[in-house]
Design an enzyme around this catalytic site. Structure first.
Site, PDB file in Angstrom:
ATOM      1  N   HIS A 160      47.673  44.668  41.764  1.00 60.11           N
ATOM      2  CA  HIS A 160      48.302  44.858  40.459  1.00 60.11           C
ATOM      3  C   HIS A 160      47.488  45.794  39.581  1.00 60.11           C
ATOM      4  O   HIS A 160      46.393  46.234  39.936  1.00 60.11           O
ATOM      5  CB  HIS A 160      48.500  43.506  39.768  1.00 60.11           C
ATOM      6  CG  HIS A 160      47.221  42.790  39.430  1.00 60.11           C
ATOM      7  ND1 HIS A 160      46.471  43.071  38.314  1.00 60.11           N
ATOM      8  CD2 HIS A 160      46.563  41.782  40.073  1.00 60.11           C
ATOM      9  CE1 HIS A 160      45.417  42.276  38.269  1.00 60.11           C
ATOM     10  NE2 HIS A 160      45.436  41.487  39.331  1.00 60.11           N
ATOM     11  N   CYS A 176      42.551  38.589  43.161  1.00 58.44           N
ATOM     12  CA  CYS A 176      43.533  39.657  43.272  1.00 58.44           C
ATOM     13  C   CYS A 176      42.839  41.020  43.288  1.00 58.44           C
ATOM     14  O   CYS A 176      41.670  41.156  42.936  1.00 58.44           O
ATOM     15  CB  CYS A 176      44.524  39.585  42.118  1.00 58.44           C
ATOM     16  SG  CYS A 176      45.641  38.164  42.217  1.00 58.44           S
TER      17      CYS A 176
END
Length: 210
Positions: A160, A176
Site C-alpha cells: 500500500h 505490510c
C-alpha cells in the site's frame, strides 16, 4: 546507485539528502487523484537509493511477479530480459515481519482501513477506527492498496501507499509493505489481480511455503 551521504538539516534526528535530478522531482510531484491531492514528496528526506528506477535483476521468477526484498527494503516488478522496476519500500519492524508466497486477489483506490483486532488492542489510535477509516490522504493505506491472499485466505498483509515517504527504506510497519504514494499509484497500473507475490524473509533464510 551509490547511497548519498545525508547533509545536515539543522533539525535533531532528521537526515537530509541532496535534491535529486529534475526527472525524480517530476516523478514525485503533486498529483490530483480521485478527488484528493497527493502532495509532492520531499525528496530531501528520502535516500535516493530508494527512488523508483529500472534495474538489472536476473531471476527465475516469471515476468510480472512482484518480489519483496525485505532485508534490503526493495520491491521488484519482474520484467523481460533480466530487468525489473525497483521501488523502495518500508517493511515490518522487528516482530512484525512476514514472508512467503501470495497472490493479489483485490486492489483498491483510496482504500478504507480496517485495523486488525490485534492492532486495536495494542494501539489506541487504531482502536478509534474499529469500524473502518474512510480512504483519503490521512489513511494509513495511502492512495492504493493491493491485498495479499494465500489461496482463499486473506493474509491481512497489504502492499500500500503512505503519506510518510520519509519512512521508506526503514523497518517501520506492522508487517505490510508500504511505498511512496506516487510509487504505489505507478505500481497499481502495472499489476493486475492475480499477480504472484514473493516476500523474502528478513533474515535472508528460506521463504515460508517456498
Amino acid at each position: 546507485m551509490p547511497i548519498a551521504k545525508p547533509i545536515a538539516s539543522g533539525e535533531p534526528g532528521i537526515r537530509r539528502y541532496p535534491l535529486p535530478s529534475a526527472q525524480f522531482v517530476s516523478m514525485y510531484g503533486e498529483v490530483e487523484d480521485g478527488g484528493f491531492v497527493v502532495p509532492a514528496a520531499d525528496l530531501t528526506l528520502i535516500n535516493p537509493a530508494f527512488l523508483r528506477q529500472e534495474v538489472d535483476y536476473p531471476t527465475d521468477e516469471a515476468v510480472g511477479t512482484l518480489i519483496v526484498d525485505t532485508p534490503n527494503r526493495y520491491l521488484y516488478l519482474v520484467m523481460e530480459g533480466g530487468r525489473a522496476l525497483r521501488y523502495g519500500v518500508g517493511v515490518g519492524r522487528e516482530g512484525f515481519t512476514w514472508n512467503g508466497r501470495a497472490v493479489i486477489r483485490r486492489k483498491a483506490q483510496w482504500p478504507s482501513w480496517h485495523p486488525p483486532v490485534e492492532m486495536q488492542a495494542r494501539d489506541p489510535k487504531a482502536a478509534l477506527w474499529a469500524n473502518g477509516m474512510p480512504g483519503g490522504p490521512d489513511n494509513p493505506l495511502g492512495a492504493r492498496a493491493h491485498y495479499l491472499y494465500q489461496g482463499k485466505v486473506d493474509t491481512l498483509y497489504r502492499i500500500h501507499g503512505t503519506s510518510q515517504p520519509w519512512t521508506i527504506g526503514t523497518n517501520v510497519s506492522s508487517g505490510c509493505i508500504r511505498l511512496i504514494n506516487q510509487d504505489v499509484m505507478h505500481l497499481y497500473e502495472r499489476v493486475p489481480v492475480g499477480t504472484e507475490v514473493l516476500v523474502l524473509p528478513a533474515d535472508g533464510g528460506a521463504t515460508a511455503g517456498a
